[in-house]
Design a protein around this motif. Structure first.
Motif, PDB file in Angstrom:
ATOM      1  N   UNK A  31      19.669  -1.133  93.702  1.00  0.00           N
ATOM      2  CA  UNK A  31      20.628  -2.181  94.061  1.00  0.00           C
ATOM      3  C   UNK A  31      21.032  -2.085  95.525  1.00  0.00           C
ATOM      4  N   UNK A  32      21.262  -0.866  96.002  1.00  0.00           N
ATOM      5  CA  UNK A  32      21.623  -0.669  97.406  1.00  0.00           C
ATOM      6  C   UNK A  32      20.520  -1.180  98.321  1.00  0.00           C
ATOM      7  N   UNK A  33      19.277  -0.847  97.988  1.00  0.00           N
ATOM      8  CA  UNK A  33      18.148  -1.304  98.782  1.00  0.00           C
ATOM      9  C   UNK A  33      18.041  -2.815  98.818  1.00  0.00           C
ATOM     10  N   UNK A  34      18.223  -3.455  97.676  1.00  0.00           N
ATOM     11  CA  UNK A  34      18.125  -4.917  97.596  1.00  0.00           C
ATOM     12  C   UNK A  34      19.219  -5.600  98.402  1.00  0.00           C
ATOM     13  N   UNK A  35      20.401  -5.035  98.429  1.00  0.00           N
ATOM     14  CA  UNK A  35      21.537  -5.685  99.103  1.00  0.00           C
ATOM     15  C   UNK A  35      21.720  -5.304 100.565  1.00  0.00           C
ATOM     16  N   UNK A  36      21.284  -4.088 100.944  1.00  0.00           N
ATOM     17  CA  UNK A  36      21.604  -3.601 102.282  1.00  0.00           C
ATOM     18  C   UNK A  36      20.403  -3.389 103.195  1.00  0.00           C
ATOM     19  N   UNK A  37      19.256  -3.025 102.655  1.00  0.00           N
ATOM     20  CA  UNK A  37      18.092  -2.697 103.482  1.00  0.00           C
ATOM     21  C   UNK A  37      17.657  -3.900 104.326  1.00  0.00           C
ATOM     22  N   UNK A  38      17.473  -3.657 105.619  1.00  0.00           N
ATOM     23  CA  UNK A  38      17.020  -4.713 106.518  1.00  0.00           C
ATOM     24  C   UNK A  38      18.093  -5.729 106.875  1.00  0.00           C
ATOM     25  N   UNK A  39      19.354  -5.354 106.699  1.00  0.00           N
ATOM     26  CA  UNK A  39      20.466  -6.264 107.002  1.00  0.00           C
ATOM     27  C   UNK A  39      21.505  -5.568 107.874  1.00  0.00           C
ATOM     28  N   UNK A  40      22.260  -6.396 108.612  1.00  0.00           N
ATOM     29  CA  UNK A  40      23.410  -5.870 109.359  1.00  0.00           C
ATOM     30  C   UNK A  40      24.557  -5.724 108.362  1.00  0.00           C
ATOM     31  N   UNK A  41      25.137  -4.541 108.342  1.00  0.00           N
ATOM     32  CA  UNK A  41      26.205  -4.242 107.387  1.00  0.00           C
ATOM     33  C   UNK A  41      27.387  -3.638 108.140  1.00  0.00           C
ATOM     34  N   UNK A  42      28.573  -4.153 107.835  1.00  0.00           N
ATOM     35  CA  UNK A  42      29.796  -3.577 108.399  1.00  0.00           C
ATOM     36  C   UNK A  42      30.397  -2.644 107.352  1.00  0.00           C
ATOM     37  N   UNK A  43      30.456  -1.372 107.694  1.00  0.00           N
ATOM     38  CA  UNK A  43      31.034  -0.365 106.816  1.00  0.00           C
ATOM     39  C   UNK A  43      32.467  -0.089 107.252  1.00  0.00           C
ATOM     40  N   UNK A  44      33.387  -0.059 106.296  1.00  0.00           N
ATOM     41  CA  UNK A  44      34.743   0.411 106.552  1.00  0.00           C
ATOM     42  C   UNK A  44      34.766   1.860 106.095  1.00  0.00           C
ATOM     43  N   UNK A  45      35.120   2.743 107.012  1.00  0.00           N
ATOM     44  CA  UNK A  45      35.067   4.173 106.744  1.00  0.00           C
ATOM     45  C   UNK A  45      36.429   4.715 106.315  1.00  0.00           C
ATOM     46  N   UNK A  46      36.417   5.888 105.699  1.00  0.00           N
ATOM     47  CA  UNK A  46      37.653   6.507 105.213  1.00  0.00           C
ATOM     48  C   UNK A  46      38.644   6.790 106.333  1.00  0.00           C
ATOM     49  N   UNK A  47      38.145   6.980 107.566  1.00  0.00           N
ATOM     50  CA  UNK A  47      39.041   7.249 108.694  1.00  0.00           C
ATOM     51  C   UNK A  47      39.659   5.968 109.258  1.00  0.00           C
ATOM     52  N   UNK A  48      39.362   4.819 108.611  1.00  0.00           N
ATOM     53  CA  UNK A  48      39.945   3.546 109.021  1.00  0.00           C
ATOM     54  C   UNK A  48      39.108   2.753 110.012  1.00  0.00           C
ATOM     55  N   UNK A  49      38.093   3.377 110.578  1.00  0.00           N
ATOM     56  CA  UNK A  49      37.235   2.689 111.541  1.00  0.00           C
ATOM     57  C   UNK A  49      36.217   1.821 110.832  1.00  0.00           C
ATOM     58  N   UNK A  50      35.726   0.817 111.557  1.00  0.00           N
ATOM     59  CA  UNK A  50      34.652  -0.046 111.052  1.00  0.00           C
ATOM     60  C   UNK A  50      33.432   0.183 111.922  1.00  0.00           C
ATOM     61  N   UNK A  51      32.286   0.256 111.274  1.00  0.00           N
ATOM     62  CA  UNK A  51      31.047   0.499 111.994  1.00  0.00           C
ATOM     63  C   UNK A  51      29.992  -0.448 111.449  1.00  0.00           C
ATOM     64  N   UNK A  52      29.337  -1.186 112.344  1.00  0.00           N
ATOM     65  CA  UNK A  52      28.297  -2.126 111.939  1.00  0.00           C
ATOM     66  C   UNK A  52      26.948  -1.593 112.395  1.00  0.00           C
ATOM     67  N   UNK A  53      26.003  -1.513 111.440  1.00  0.00           N
ATOM     68  CA  UNK A  53      24.644  -1.079 111.762  1.00  0.00           C
ATOM     69  C   UNK A  53      23.641  -1.993 111.073  1.00  0.00           C
ATOM     70  N   UNK A  54      22.426  -2.004 111.600  1.00  0.00           N
ATOM     71  CA  UNK A  54      21.303  -2.634 110.928  1.00  0.00           C
ATOM     72  C   UNK A  54      20.667  -1.534 110.092  1.00  0.00           C
TER      73      UNK A  54
END
Length: 72
Positions: A10-33
């Motif tokens: 499921x993770x691969x189908x939804x996230x692989x090859x896409x830009x994703x914004x992660x909200x981290x436990x430290x409160x920061x947001x990080x966007x990666x491809x």
């Protein structure tokens, strides 16, 4: 999206090859491809999202939520 409750497939189908914004436990947001997703089969101690560099590696234990960028 609660990543901890999703299967690797499921993770691969939804996230692989896409830009994703992660909200981290430290409160920061990080966007990666997401270029790859590693797990125990790849000798990683925990599931890790790879964005092409060490600075863009995100471990699933650091993630609170993820938002996929649907823009083309």
């Amino acid at each position: 999206m609660n990543l901890q409750k999703m299967t690797l497939q499921e993770l691969g189908q939804r996230l692989y090859g896409r830009r994703v914004q992660f909200t981290l436990k430290n409160g920061k947001k990080k966007t990666i491809f997401v270029q790859d997703i590693l797990n125990e089969d790849d000798d990683e101690p925990e599931l890790t999202f790879l964005g092409g560099s060490v600075e863009n590696e995100i471990k699933i234990s650091e993630v609170v939520k993820a938002l996929v960028d649907e823009k083309k």
